[in-house]
Design an enzyme around this catalytic site. Structure first.
Site, mmCIF file in Angstrom:
data_model
loop_
_atom_site.group_PDB
_atom_site.id
_atom_site.type_symbol
_atom_site.label_atom_id
_atom_site.label_comp_id
_atom_site.label_asym_id
_atom_site.label_seq_id
_atom_site.Cartn_x
_atom_site.Cartn_y
_atom_site.Cartn_z
ATOM 1 N N ASP A 154 -4.933 -30.366 9.068
ATOM 2 C CA ASP A 154 -6.110 -31.241 8.264
ATOM 3 C C ASP A 154 -5.821 -32.557 7.902
ATOM 4 O O ASP A 154 -4.789 -32.871 7.707
ATOM 5 C CB ASP A 154 -6.330 -30.828 6.690
ATOM 6 N N LYS A 163 -8.842 -30.615 11.684
ATOM 7 C CA LYS A 163 -9.777 -29.910 10.464
ATOM 8 C C LYS A 163 -10.893 -31.428 9.506
ATOM 9 O O LYS A 163 -9.346 -32.242 8.783
ATOM 10 C CB LYS A 163 -9.473 -28.664 9.521
ATOM 11 N N GLU A 189 -16.558 -21.917 3.004
ATOM 12 C CA GLU A 189 -15.751 -22.107 2.143
ATOM 13 C C GLU A 189 -16.557 -21.402 1.096
ATOM 14 O O GLU A 189 -17.757 -22.299 0.744
ATOM 15 C CB GLU A 189 -14.343 -22.400 1.096
#
Length: 273
Positions: free
Chosen positions: A88, A118, A187
């Site tokens: 991330d 990400k 998500e």
């Protein structure tokens, strides 16, 4: 003469190629021992900024730093050999400009050896995704519920419950797909919307609180193992209940130390005569 061979890691391209072939399996990992356990069973491991909450006890992921992500990324790389490793980009390390994003992402790849980064964001981040991908940095996108925006969205709640939100998710997913992401995490998105965008995107979708129709699934490992019990999101299934087992093991250890039954003679070093 013997020839030494090393296992070849799955690449972002090989993850992308799994769309339409079979579901993609992913979990988070933050440490070397856990990475070793997960590596044989998953396609990619995400060193997620969720480590701020899971490992460091932070209330949100906002306080996670680039140095923290790199340190844990190095640990996960040392504990894995076949899965694709994605790290991330933490809050504040990429939103300012596409140049800032490149500097942060390049540092992550150079200092950890991971395969991709990400980042969270929709249409507003598409130019950044394109900038990174065109310069050799594979990107995993993230749309729908975005934990790094918790301070402006008012909390962790599912999205896609009205037409405005649905339109935004569609627009965001298409923009990140068109920008060249090799996959997109979806998500906290209502199931019909997650199913719809999965069917329309070029790249795979990785669901977390989204839809079984997504091209793959990801969970926070400490959630699915039943270790992190501060709260349990609706979309989490405990595949084990390790928290009680750990607590019982520590209780047994403490009792044996107090009773002087541990260490036993078999746990000590003796002088040979």
């Amino acid at each position: 003469m013997s020839v030494q061979t090393t296992k070849r890691r799955l690449s972002p391209a090989s993850i992308e190629a799994l769309k339409g072939e079979r579901p993609i399996v992913s979990l988070t990992a933050y440490t070397t021992p856990i990475a070793r356990l997960l590596d044989p069973h998953v396609d990619f491991l995400l060193v997620g900024d969720s480590l701020g909450m899971v490992l460091y006890g932070l209330d949100t992921t906002v306080g996670v730093t680039l140095d923290m992500m790199i340190a844990h990324g190095q640990a996960v790389m040392r504990g894995s050999e076949r899965s694709c490793i994605v790290i991330d980009l933490p809050f504040g390390s990429y939103q300012e400009s596409k140049e800032q994003a490149f500097r942060s992402a390049a540092r992550i790849l150079k200092e950890t050896g991971c395969s991709a980064v990400k980042l969270e964001g929709g249409a507003e981040m598409a130019e950044t995704v394109d900038f990174l991908v065109s310069r050799g940095i594979p990107v995993l996108g993230h749309v729908g519920l975005m934990p790094q925006l918790v301070n402006t969205t008012g909390g962790y709640r599912s999205v896609g419950r009205n037409e405005k939100e649905v339109a935004k998710i569609r627009r965001d997913a298409k923009a990140i797909d068109d920008a060249g992401a090799f996959a997109i995490v979806v998500e906290g998105t209502v199931e019909p919307v997650a199913r719809e965008i999965t069917a329309t995107l070029r790249c795979p979708t990785i669901g977390i609180g989204a839809s079984p129709a997504c091209d793959g699934q990801i969970l926070v490992s400490d959630d699915m193992l039943g270790i992190f019990n501060d709260f349990k999101p609706r979309f989490v299934k405990h595949f084990a209940e390790l928290a009680p087992a750990i607590s019982k093991a520590v209780e047994d250890y403490a009792n044996e130390v107090k009773a002087r039954t541990f260490p036993g003679i078999e746990h000590t070093f003796q002088v040979k005569r």
